[in-house]
Design a protein around this motif. Structure first.
Motif, mmCIF file in Angstrom:
data_model
loop_
_atom_site.group_PDB
_atom_site.id
_atom_site.type_symbol
_atom_site.label_atom_id
_atom_site.label_comp_id
_atom_site.label_asym_id
_atom_site.label_seq_id
_atom_site.Cartn_x
_atom_site.Cartn_y
_atom_site.Cartn_z
ATOM 1 N N GLY A 288 12.086 -3.538 2.804
ATOM 2 C CA GLY A 288 13.108 -2.704 2.179
ATOM 3 C C GLY A 288 12.830 -2.169 0.797
ATOM 4 N N ALA A 289 11.643 -2.368 0.233
ATOM 5 C CA ALA A 289 11.333 -1.802 -1.076
ATOM 6 C C ALA A 289 11.194 -0.286 -0.974
ATOM 7 C CB ALA A 289 10.056 -2.416 -1.641
ATOM 8 N N ARG A 290 11.734 0.431 -1.961
ATOM 9 C CA ARG A 290 11.678 1.899 -1.935
ATOM 10 C C ARG A 290 10.966 2.477 -3.154
ATOM 11 N NH1 ARG A 290 15.657 4.312 1.103
ATOM 12 N NH2 ARG A 290 14.383 6.191 0.818
ATOM 13 N N LEU A 291 11.019 1.777 -4.280
ATOM 14 C CA LEU A 291 10.307 2.197 -5.489
ATOM 15 C C LEU A 291 9.163 1.215 -5.678
ATOM 16 C CD1 LEU A 291 13.608 2.536 -5.990
ATOM 17 C CD2 LEU A 291 12.838 3.442 -8.173
ATOM 18 N N ILE A 292 7.925 1.698 -5.623
ATOM 19 C CA ILE A 292 6.780 0.791 -5.545
ATOM 20 C C ILE A 292 5.666 1.253 -6.460
ATOM 21 C CG2 ILE A 292 5.109 -0.291 -3.997
ATOM 22 C CD1 ILE A 292 7.039 0.418 -1.695
ATOM 23 N N GLY A 293 5.115 0.310 -7.212
ATOM 24 C CA GLY A 293 3.987 0.601 -8.095
ATOM 25 C C GLY A 293 3.258 -0.676 -8.439
ATOM 26 N N GLY A 294 2.600 -0.677 -9.579
ATOM 27 C CA GLY A 294 1.819 -1.842 -9.969
ATOM 28 C C GLY A 294 2.033 -2.195 -11.429
ATOM 29 N N CYS A 295 1.756 -3.468 -11.756
ATOM 30 C CA CYS A 295 1.850 -3.929 -13.138
ATOM 31 C C CYS A 295 0.436 -4.357 -13.570
ATOM 32 C CB CYS A 295 2.892 -5.043 -13.252
ATOM 33 S SG CYS A 295 3.591 -5.261 -14.898
ATOM 34 N N CYS A 296 0.300 -5.460 -14.260
ATOM 35 C CA CYS A 296 -0.961 -5.840 -14.910
ATOM 36 C C CYS A 296 -2.171 -5.787 -13.967
ATOM 37 C CB CYS A 296 -0.843 -7.233 -15.493
ATOM 38 S SG CYS A 296 0.454 -7.383 -16.723
ATOM 39 N N HIS A 297 -3.230 -5.135 -14.464
ATOM 40 C CA HIS A 297 -4.537 -5.019 -13.808
ATOM 41 C C HIS A 297 -4.592 -4.002 -12.673
ATOM 42 C CE1 HIS A 297 -6.312 -8.193 -16.198
ATOM 43 N NE2 HIS A 297 -5.249 -8.924 -15.957
ATOM 44 N N THR A 298 -3.459 -3.396 -12.324
ATOM 45 C CA THR A 298 -3.550 -2.299 -11.372
ATOM 46 C C THR A 298 -4.032 -1.049 -12.119
ATOM 47 O OG1 THR A 298 -1.204 -1.768 -11.688
ATOM 48 C CG2 THR A 298 -1.783 -3.190 -9.824
ATOM 49 N N THR A 299 -4.658 -0.146 -11.409
ATOM 50 C CA THR A 299 -5.320 1.013 -12.002
ATOM 51 C C THR A 299 -4.881 2.303 -11.300
ATOM 52 O OG1 THR A 299 -7.164 1.015 -10.441
ATOM 53 C CG2 THR A 299 -7.361 -0.455 -12.360
ATOM 54 N N ASP B 144 -6.668 4.081 -9.472
ATOM 55 C CA ASP B 144 -7.212 4.023 -8.108
ATOM 56 C C ASP B 144 -6.290 3.253 -7.171
ATOM 57 O OD1 ASP B 144 -9.435 5.556 -8.603
ATOM 58 O OD2 ASP B 144 -10.757 3.852 -8.995
ATOM 59 N N ASP B 145 -5.693 2.160 -7.665
ATOM 60 C CA ASP B 145 -4.747 1.394 -6.844
ATOM 61 C C ASP B 145 -3.527 2.242 -6.504
ATOM 62 O OD1 ASP B 145 -6.099 -1.181 -6.759
ATOM 63 O OD2 ASP B 145 -5.619 -1.357 -8.886
ATOM 64 N N ILE B 146 -3.025 2.980 -7.482
ATOM 65 C CA ILE B 146 -1.852 3.819 -7.247
ATOM 66 C C ILE B 146 -2.196 4.977 -6.321
ATOM 67 C CG2 ILE B 146 -0.123 5.286 -8.354
ATOM 68 C CD1 ILE B 146 0.116 2.168 -8.779
ATOM 69 N N ARG B 147 -3.393 5.496 -6.424
ATOM 70 C CA ARG B 147 -3.821 6.574 -5.519
ATOM 71 C C ARG B 147 -3.816 6.087 -4.068
ATOM 72 N NH1 ARG B 147 -7.824 7.751 -8.078
ATOM 73 N NH2 ARG B 147 -7.081 9.666 -9.062
ATOM 74 N N ARG B 148 -4.389 4.902 -3.848
ATOM 75 C CA ARG B 148 -4.395 4.352 -2.484
ATOM 76 C C ARG B 148 -2.978 4.054 -1.991
ATOM 77 N NH1 ARG B 148 -9.360 2.009 -4.449
ATOM 78 N NH2 ARG B 148 -8.239 0.225 -5.292
ATOM 79 N N LEU B 149 -2.144 3.538 -2.880
ATOM 80 C CA LEU B 149 -0.768 3.241 -2.525
ATOM 81 C C LEU B 149 -0.005 4.509 -2.154
ATOM 82 C CD1 LEU B 149 1.502 1.027 -2.470
ATOM 83 C CD2 LEU B 149 1.953 1.655 -4.860
ATOM 84 N N ALA B 150 -0.171 5.547 -2.978
ATOM 85 C CA ALA B 150 0.526 6.804 -2.721
ATOM 86 C C ALA B 150 0.078 7.447 -1.416
ATOM 87 C CB ALA B 150 0.300 7.767 -3.887
ATOM 88 N N LEU B 151 -1.226 7.433 -1.160
ATOM 89 C CA LEU B 151 -1.731 8.015 0.075
ATOM 90 C C LEU B 151 -1.197 7.276 1.295
ATOM 91 C CD1 LEU B 151 -5.457 8.710 -0.915
ATOM 92 C CD2 LEU B 151 -3.696 10.416 -0.381
ATOM 93 N N ALA B 152 -1.145 5.954 1.193
ATOM 94 C CA ALA B 152 -0.667 5.150 2.324
ATOM 95 C C ALA B 152 0.811 5.387 2.595
ATOM 96 C CB ALA B 152 -0.923 3.674 2.050
ATOM 97 N N LEU B 153 1.620 5.406 1.545
ATOM 98 C CA LEU B 153 3.058 5.533 1.749
ATOM 99 C C LEU B 153 3.484 6.965 2.052
ATOM 100 C CD1 LEU B 153 4.484 3.141 -1.012
ATOM 101 C CD2 LEU B 153 4.053 2.686 1.406
ATOM 102 N N LYS B 154 2.852 7.930 1.427
ATOM 103 C CA LYS B 154 3.254 9.313 1.643
ATOM 104 C C LYS B 154 2.711 9.898 2.946
ATOM 105 C CE LYS B 154 4.113 10.362 -3.199
ATOM 106 N NZ LYS B 154 3.813 11.200 -4.375
ATOM 107 N N SER B 155 1.771 9.181 3.560
ATOM 108 C CA SER B 155 1.273 9.647 4.847
ATOM 109 C C SER B 155 2.207 9.228 5.977
ATOM 110 C CB SER B 155 -0.132 9.081 5.109
ATOM 111 O OG SER B 155 -0.081 7.678 5.227
#
Length: 316
Positions: A292-303, A305-316
């Motif tokens: 049920g999470a809808r707003l998703i990102g990263g905190c310490c040590h995420t980069t 590149d991590d957000i790019r992979r996350l965005a591609l996965a969720l927006k696809s």
């Protein structure tokens, strides 16, 4: 109050938050060995903060969190800033992020298949000002009323810079969340159209760092109109799926999660590395979405590149 978060989520299924700011600045050579942490660079090197913001937008982030986590009037005064200098510096965190978003959005190529990114003004915990690790326990030794007074001037200043959202983040205890909600309710005429999310740091799959249950916190926050979303950040990602389930059991408000990357420090190599046997950040994010999470990102040590992979996965 217009709930910009729900409005955004009606148009697309997820809102991608950016990743780490402080550890990303350090990774790029920024010197954050200072009690002001990333707020020091607002004064000394705002261009580096701007570069990180820009990279997260190009990575697919729908929301930038400002560099105001550690920027408080009390902390800045301790380091020789006048009240007016502190006010300008705190506001600059929001104006910098908004300027970066506006510049990004001015390029028509960046407007394809996406909404204009949002700016969330970071409101860090009282313990971040103390810089004694109490932000990880919530053992502050002061009253809820004193917490209201501590946060009042900074919150008003951030609001005056007109962010899209207030990100009251990394809160280790329920009392601080209640204090911030009380303050937002007091300032409702000033807040006007600015909603807030409340995100806690947690010790396990059921309890925030103070030991209180995330379910009790979420149930209380669910009844507060000024709280548009709630969730978890700066927490070991292995706990997040359980925490999301606990929150969703008592509220239908959007759940926000942006945990740490979950790496461990290798004393031999003096570097951070993935924890053996633990799923990747992206694989765990798929579980957070499932629950049920809808707003998703990263905190310490995420980069980025991590957000790019996350965005591609969720927006696809």
């Amino acid at each position: 109050m217009t709930d910009i978060i729900r409005t955004y989520l009606k148009k697309q299924k997820y809102l991608i938050i950016d990743g780490a700011l402080g550890t990303e600045l350090e990774r790029r050579g920024g010197n954050l060995d200072d009690p002001l942490w990333s707020a020091r660079l607002l004064c000394d090197n705002p261009e580096m903060i701007a570069a990180v913001h820009t990279d997260y937008l190009h990575a697919g982030a729908d929301c930038l969190i400002t560099a105001s986590y550690q920027a408080t009037f009390q902390g800045l005064a301790r380091h020789g800033f006048t009240h007016e200098q502190a006010r300008k510096l705190i506001r600059s965190a929001v104006t910098l992020a908004k300027t970066i978003v506006d510049g990004f959005w001015a390029d028509s190529a960046n407007r394809v298949n996406r909404l204009k990114p949002l700016v969330a003004a970071s409101v860090g915990p009282y313990g971040a000002f103390l810089a004694n690790r109490s932000e990880y326990t919530g053992n502050y030794g002061i009253s809820e009323h004193e917490l209201v007074n501590f946060h009042r001037e900074r919150l008003k200043t951030l609001v005056s810079a007109d962010p899209d959202i207030l990100a009251c983040e990394t809160l280790p205890c329920f009392a601080e969340a209640r204090a911030l909600v009380r303050l937002m309710e007091d300032l409702v005429t000033d807040l006007d159209m600015i909603p807030a999310w409340i995100s806690f740091s947690a010790r396990d799959g059921q309890h925030i760092n103070s030991g209180e249950t995330i379910r009790d916190c979420a149930q209380w926050l669910a009844g507060k109109p000024c709280v548009a979303a709630m969730g978890i950040n700066c927490t070991d990602p292995v706990h997040v799926a359980s925490l999301v389930k606990e929150i969703r059991s008592v509220t239908d408000k959007p759940v926000v999660v942006y945990p740490n990357k979950g790496e461990v420090y290798n004393n031999l190599t003096k570097s951070w590395a993935p924890r053996p046997g633990v799923p990747s950040f992206g694989e765990m994010a798929a579980q957070w979405v499932k629950y049920g999470a809808r707003l998703i990102g990263g905190c310490c040590h995420t980069t980025p590149d991590d957000i790019r992979r996350l965005a591609l996965a969720l927006k696809s």
